[in-house]
Design a protein around this motif. Structure first.
Motif, short mmCIF file in Angstrom:
data_model
loop_
_atom_site.label_atom_id
_atom_site.label_comp_id
_atom_site.label_asym_id
_atom_site.label_seq_id
_atom_site.Cartn_x
_atom_site.Cartn_y
_atom_site.Cartn_z
N MET A 1 27.97 32.37 61.60
CA MET A 1 29.20 33.08 61.34
C MET A 1 30.36 32.50 62.15
N VAL A 2 30.12 32.22 63.43
CA VAL A 2 31.16 31.64 64.28
C VAL A 2 31.51 30.24 63.80
N GLU A 3 30.50 29.49 63.36
CA GLU A 3 30.76 28.14 62.87
C GLU A 3 31.64 28.17 61.62
N GLU A 4 31.42 29.15 60.73
CA GLU A 4 32.25 29.28 59.53
C GLU A 4 33.69 29.63 59.91
N PHE A 5 33.83 30.48 60.91
CA PHE A 5 35.16 30.89 61.36
C PHE A 5 35.92 29.69 61.94
N ILE A 6 35.25 28.88 62.75
CA ILE A 6 35.89 27.72 63.37
C ILE A 6 36.16 26.63 62.34
N ALA A 7 35.30 26.46 61.37
CA ALA A 7 35.45 25.39 60.39
C ALA A 7 36.42 25.74 59.26
N ASN A 8 36.90 26.95 59.19
CA ASN A 8 37.78 27.38 58.10
C ASN A 8 39.17 26.76 58.29
N PRO A 9 39.65 25.93 57.35
CA PRO A 9 40.96 25.29 57.51
C PRO A 9 42.13 26.27 57.39
N VAL A 10 41.94 27.37 56.70
CA VAL A 10 43.01 28.36 56.56
C VAL A 10 43.31 28.98 57.92
N ILE A 11 42.29 29.28 58.68
CA ILE A 11 42.49 29.86 60.02
C ILE A 11 43.22 28.86 60.91
N TRP A 12 42.85 27.60 60.86
CA TRP A 12 43.53 26.58 61.66
C TRP A 12 44.99 26.42 61.24
N ALA A 13 45.26 26.50 59.95
CA ALA A 13 46.63 26.41 59.47
C ALA A 13 47.46 27.58 59.98
N VAL A 14 46.89 28.77 59.97
CA VAL A 14 47.60 29.95 60.47
C VAL A 14 47.86 29.81 61.97
N VAL A 15 46.88 29.34 62.71
CA VAL A 15 47.04 29.16 64.16
C VAL A 15 48.14 28.13 64.44
N ILE A 16 48.16 27.05 63.71
CA ILE A 16 49.18 26.01 63.92
C ILE A 16 50.56 26.54 63.56
N ILE A 17 50.68 27.28 62.48
CA ILE A 17 51.98 27.85 62.08
C ILE A 17 52.47 28.85 63.13
N VAL A 18 51.59 29.67 63.65
CA VAL A 18 51.97 30.64 64.69
C VAL A 18 52.41 29.90 65.96
N LEU A 19 51.72 28.86 66.34
CA LEU A 19 52.11 28.08 67.52
C LEU A 19 53.47 27.40 67.32
N LEU A 20 53.69 26.81 66.16
CA LEU A 20 54.98 26.18 65.88
C LEU A 20 56.10 27.21 65.88
N LEU A 21 55.86 28.36 65.29
CA LEU A 21 56.86 29.42 65.29
C LEU A 21 57.16 29.89 66.71
N PHE A 22 56.15 30.01 67.54
CA PHE A 22 56.35 30.40 68.93
C PHE A 22 57.18 29.35 69.68
N ILE A 23 56.92 28.08 69.45
CA ILE A 23 57.67 27.02 70.12
C ILE A 23 59.13 27.05 69.69
N VAL A 24 59.39 27.23 68.39
CA VAL A 24 60.77 27.27 67.90
C VAL A 24 61.51 28.48 68.47
N VAL A 25 60.88 29.64 68.44
CA VAL A 25 61.53 30.85 68.95
C VAL A 25 61.77 30.75 70.45
N SER A 26 60.87 30.15 71.18
CA SER A 26 61.04 30.05 72.63
C SER A 26 62.16 29.08 73.01
N ARG A 27 62.56 28.18 72.13
CA ARG A 27 63.63 27.22 72.42
C ARG A 27 65.00 27.74 72.01
N TYR A 28 65.10 28.93 71.44
CA TYR A 28 66.38 29.50 71.07
C TYR A 28 67.00 30.15 72.31
N ARG A 29 68.23 29.79 72.63
CA ARG A 29 68.92 30.33 73.80
C ARG A 29 70.23 30.96 73.36
N LYS A 30 70.50 32.13 73.88
CA LYS A 30 71.75 32.84 73.60
C LYS A 30 72.27 33.39 74.92
#
Length: 123
Positions: A1-30
């Motif tokens: 079960m854990v192997e299926e979770f780690i090998a799932n490309p959709v989960i990795w895509a979501v993790v990468i999108i969340v990380l990229l979104l976090f990086i972009v939001v953290s670089r916004y300064r006002k």
């Protein structure tokens, strides 16, 4: 079960999108309303950019808005735009009639709102 979770490309895509979104939001300064954001570095663009007369220094000045900072290439510092009171005191001296005189005063100083005035203070 854990192997299926780690090998799932959709989960990795979501993790990468969340990380990229976090990086972009953290670089916004006002900056806060009573401050200006002074940005130095490369790729400043052309809006709100001050170039010194020699053309050797360029800074971007942000007031009343926000901007994204490019990691590694740009850095930012806040500059207070509020007024400052300076106390002035003279030592006691004698006038021509030998009357001791001491003067105390206060001066209020504020940074102007033009790009040139803000850049001068930032320097």
């Amino acid at each position: 079960m854990v192997e299926e979770f780690i090998a799932n490309p959709v989960i990795w895509a979501v993790v990468i999108i969340v990380l990229l979104l976090f990086i972009v939001v953290s670089r916004y300064r006002k900056p806060s309303p009573d401050k200006a954001l002074i940005i130095s570095g490369a790729l400043l663009g052309s809006k709100n950019v001050y170039k010194d007369p020699n053309g050797s220094k360029r800074i971007k000045i942000i007031q009343g808005g926000g901007t994204f900072l490019i990691p590694v290439l740009q850095s930012a510092k806040e500059l207070s735009m509020s007024s400052l009171q300076i106390q002035i005191e003279t030592p006691e001296i004698n006038s021509q009639q030998q009357v001791p005189i001491a003067v105390t005063g206060a001066v209020n100083v504020k940074v102007g709102n033009s790009l040139k005035e803000i850049a001068t203070v930032a320097e």
